[in-house]
Every structure is written in structure tokens, then in C-alpha cells.
Design an enzyme around this catalytic site. Structure first.
Site, PDB file in Angstrom:
ATOM      1  N   ASN A 134       0.826  -1.221   0.000  1.00  0.00           N
ATOM      2  CA  ASN A 134       0.000   0.000   0.000  1.00  0.00           C
ATOM      3  C   ASN A 134       0.859   1.270   0.000  1.00  0.00           C
ATOM      4  OD1 ASN A 134       0.838  -0.676   2.641  1.00  0.00           O
ATOM      5  ND2 ASN A 134      -0.798   0.534   3.553  1.00  0.00           N
ATOM      6  N   ASP A 141       0.013  -5.851  12.433  1.00  0.00           N
ATOM      7  CA  ASP A 141      -0.665  -5.072  11.388  1.00  0.00           C
ATOM      8  C   ASP A 141      -0.236  -3.608  11.477  1.00  0.00           C
ATOM      9  OD1 ASP A 141      -2.225  -5.148   9.101  1.00  0.00           O
ATOM     10  OD2 ASP A 141      -4.055  -4.568  10.145  1.00  0.00           O
TER      11      ASP A 141
END
Length: 418
Positions: free
Chosen positions: A96, A306
Site C-alpha cells: 500500500n 498489522d
């Protein structure tokens, strides 16, 4: 690099010295001796630390750095340094970025930026071009360049036929396909778990159903294609049940959970603190208990921080408009040790590396030294002073955590915290 670790307790079930307190001699980056007491005739550097414990190097399967494109959030160099201080010798880095990592050249760029670093960076390539969910990216070329998996980070694949094609195509070369578990039409504009708390706060809800529908769909497609699937960051009790049933049917599926989804519930959003705005959202106490049980019994294969740095301009704004995400590398060990035993904490930080094509290296004579050094005793309140990331958006700020990471030894280098 030559050094001698003194009075280190080994926590490694694959080692003959598991649970023993020993000296460990490392010469040129390789473990050359493990014994109760080792002399130091060559006057190597000695490492002697309070309650020193050593395990295999930890691995995080879902980490975000901003570079290229979002260096204000985090750079690869500082991100890897943060990982090292946090005890990780290997991280799988998501796509990303801007531009999205979706070609073999992008994968090569990521690997070159991390070359000769103490931490091993394993790039995850985008599953679709620009992570737009329309056409498959150059999966085979990226695999050859070093991609360990394919994932449009936190972007669900809405087209089931595209997911079918991805699993079929990737199976030709053993590629690991990751699918974010969310049905977008159900989740809509939800910003937190759909529950009594969301109603009370007047915030749009993202129901558990949105995750569970997508998990069920992907498992049906997996069974049809006989592919290889990883479902990152599940968050509901029903998702656990679905994946447990799929594993009983011998489907080739693994999954992970984010540490904060094991620690916090949606009740924590009552202060409208945007650091608690994450995706998938924090769920209920029942979900948390089911997730913790699934980590213990192995239904959930991996636990991830994460880690997702977000700059202050995108976090210190109205809750509805704030971006999802929290940093998590620095707090990972302390949070896990607050939930699990030391044995289980180390196990979940080191297990199933092979799913991402990463070798596990037991603590044995003749093996490369790929080690995490830590102290499992004591507690502290996590604060900004514990953060090494450029972005400071930590969901754990102000939370009591346990243990301390000293640093890592890997790739013939050592890095210890001050």
C-alpha cells in the site's frame, strides 16, 4: 561479528537447549558453541543482561511502511530499525505505497532498499493492478523477483471470478493469495463494529456479517480451485468457526489476527480516540475470547501487529474522516505477553514462517544466529517514548504492557536498544 551471550535462557521448542540457561558463542554470525559456561579466550564482546532470554527471530506477516510515496508516514530504513528494536528479524511488507507495489521492478526496489539490513524484508506484491480490484497484477514476475505473497492491503476483492482466477493462476507456481475479509456492500461506510456501542455513539456500523460473508465466499472458491489462500486479520468468532471447518476439510488455508483485535473491544471507542479506529474494527468481548482461543489451538496461524503508520493530519481529525490504522511493532511483544504465557507468546511470534517461504532457524550449534533477545519480566505503561516509528498513532498508548525487548542478532549484525 563475534560475541558471547552470557546466562541466556533459550525459549525454542526446536532446540536441544529449550528452557535451559546457557552461554551462547557466536562467531562470524554463526552459533559455534552452546554450553553452561563458555570461557572467552579471544576476548569477544560479551552480552550480559538482566533476565536475558533468547528465541528464534520473530516474524511479522503484515507490516506497512510508507516508502515509496508516503515517506512522511514511514521510511523503509526507519521502519526496519523499528522492527529490530521491537524484536523482529523478518517482516513481510504490504504493497500500500504510492505507486502501489505491483510489478517485478517495484519488488526489486523494495528488496534493494533493505539490502544488507539486519532485518530481512519480504515484499508482498499487490494482487491486482494498482490494488484497484479489476485486473490481476504481474504475479509470476513478482514471485520471481522475490514477492512472498499477493495482497491488496485492506481492499477486498469484490469480484468472485477474479478471486477464482487469482487462486487458479497462482497455484501454478505455488503463489500465496491473500484476501481481505470484508464484503464492501455490507460494510458500507461503517467506521466501527455494528453493535449497541455504535448506536450509542451515533457512528455508522461495520457488521461482523460483512467479514463472515467474505470469508465464507473465499473458502467456497478455495475449495473449487484447490489453491493456496491466506486470510489476513480476521476479527469475529464466526470467522474462526468457518476457517476451523475449512481446515478440517483439508483446504490449504491459513489466517492471521491483529494483536489489537485480541486486546481491545469496541467499548474503547467511547472516547472517540481515532487511534482505536482500525480495520477490521474492534469487535465484542465474545469475539475477542474466540480469537484468543483460536490462537491457542492453532486455528489462527499467525498473530500480526498489522503495523500501519498514519501521519497526524489523517489521525487528529473527526472520527468519521480519520484513516484506519495503528502502529504496532513496538507494542507487539508487551501486548502478547499480557494475554498469553511466555511459551505461547514466543510460539506465535515465530511459527508458520514457511507459509511465506521463510526459513525457521533453530537455536543450535552450526546454525546462523537469527535471534531475538528479551526480558519477560516486569511491566510498564506504553507511551510515546517507546515509539521508534515516524508516525505516533499507537492504539496501545497509555496501556500497561509486560516484558522488554533488548534487540536482535541477525545477518551477522547486532542491534540492542539503549
Amino acid at each position: 561479528m563475534n560475541l558471547l551471550l552470557k546466562s541466556a535462557t533459550i525459549v525454542d521448542s526446536k532446540s536441544d537447549f529449550h528452557n535451559q540457561t546457557v552461554d551462547i558463542l557466536i562467531e562470524k554470525g554463526v552459533i559455534s558453541n552452546i554450553s553452561k559456561r563458555i570461557s572467552n579466550p579471544n576476548n569477544y564482546k560479551e552480552i550480559q543482561l538482566d533476565e536475558l532470554h533468547v528465541s528464534q527471530g520473530w516474524f511479522d506477516s503484515s507490516v506497512c511502511f510508507g516508502e515509496p510515496g508516503y515517506e512522511e508516514r514511514e521510511t523503509i530504513e526507519n521502519g526496519l530499525k523499528t522492527a529490530a528494536y521491537s524484536g523482529f528479524t523478518a517482516v513481510a511488507v504490504n504493497a500500500n505505497t504510492h505507486p502501489v507495489v505491483d510489478t517485478n521492478a517495484d519488488i526489486s526496489f523494495m528488496k534493494s532498499k533493505a539490502e544488507k539490513n539486519i532485518v530481512n524484508l519480504y515484499p508482498i506484491g499487490a494482487l491486482t493492478c494498482k490494488s484497484e480490484g479489476l485486473d490481476l497484477a504481474e504475479l509470476f514476475d513478482m514471485k520471481n523477483a522475490g514477492a512472498v505473497a499477493f495482497y491488496d492491503y485492506q481492499k477486498p476483492i469484490s469480484n468472485p471470478n477474479l478471486m477464482k482466477l487469482a487462486l487458479q493462476y497462482a497455484s501454478n507456481f505455488g503463489g500465496l493469495v491473500c484476501s481481505f475479509p470484508q464484503e464492501s456492500k455490507i460494510s458500507g461506510l461503517g467506521v466501527m463494529n455494528e453493535n449497541v456501542t455504535s448506536t450509542y455513539l451515533g457512528l455508522k456500523g461495520n457488521p461482523a456479517l460483512a467479514e463472515e460473508l467474505q470469508v465464507a465466499r473465499d473458502l467456497f472458491i478455495l475449495e473449487y480451485t484447490e489453491g493456496k489462500l491466506h486470510i489476513p486479520t480476521i476479527s469475529t468468532a464466526k470467522s474462526v468457526e468457518l476457517i476451523r471447518a475449512a481446515k478440517q476439510k483439508k483446504l490449504d488455508v491459513t489466517c492471521s489476527v491483529a494483536i489489537h483485535n485480541l486486546f481491545f473491544t469496541d467499548d474503547h471507542l467511547k472516547t472517540f480516540n481515532t487511534n482505536f479506529k482500525v480495520l477490521p474494527p474492534l469487535r465484542t468481548k465474545n469475539d475477542v475470547e474466540a480469537l484468543i482461543s483460536a490462537v491457542k489451538d492453532g486455528t489462527i496461524d499467525m498473530v500480526t501487529s498489522d503495523h500501519n503508520p498514519i501521519d497526524i493530519e489523517d489521525k487528529k481529525i473527526e472520527f468519521d474522516r480519520a484513516k484506519n490504522g495503528t502502529i504496532g511493532l513496538e507494542s507487539a511483544f508487551g501486548a502478547l505477553l499480557s494475554i498469553f504465557t511466555l511459551k505461547k507468546t514466543v510460539e506465535v511470534l515465530t511459527r508458520n514462517k514457511d507459509r511465506f517461504g521463510i526459513e525457521s532457524i533453530p537455536i543450535s550449534v552450526g546454525n546462523k544466529a537469527d535471534l531475538t533477545l528479551f526480558n519477560p519480566t516486569g511491566s510498564y505503561v506504553f507511551s510515546k517514548g517507546n515509539i521508534h516509528s515516524r508516525s505516533k498513532n499507537s492504539i496501545f498508548e497509555g496501556t500497561e504492557l509486560h516484558g522488554k525487548v533488548y534487540g536482535i542478532i541477525a545477518n551477522n549484525k547486532i542491534l540492542l536498544s539503549n
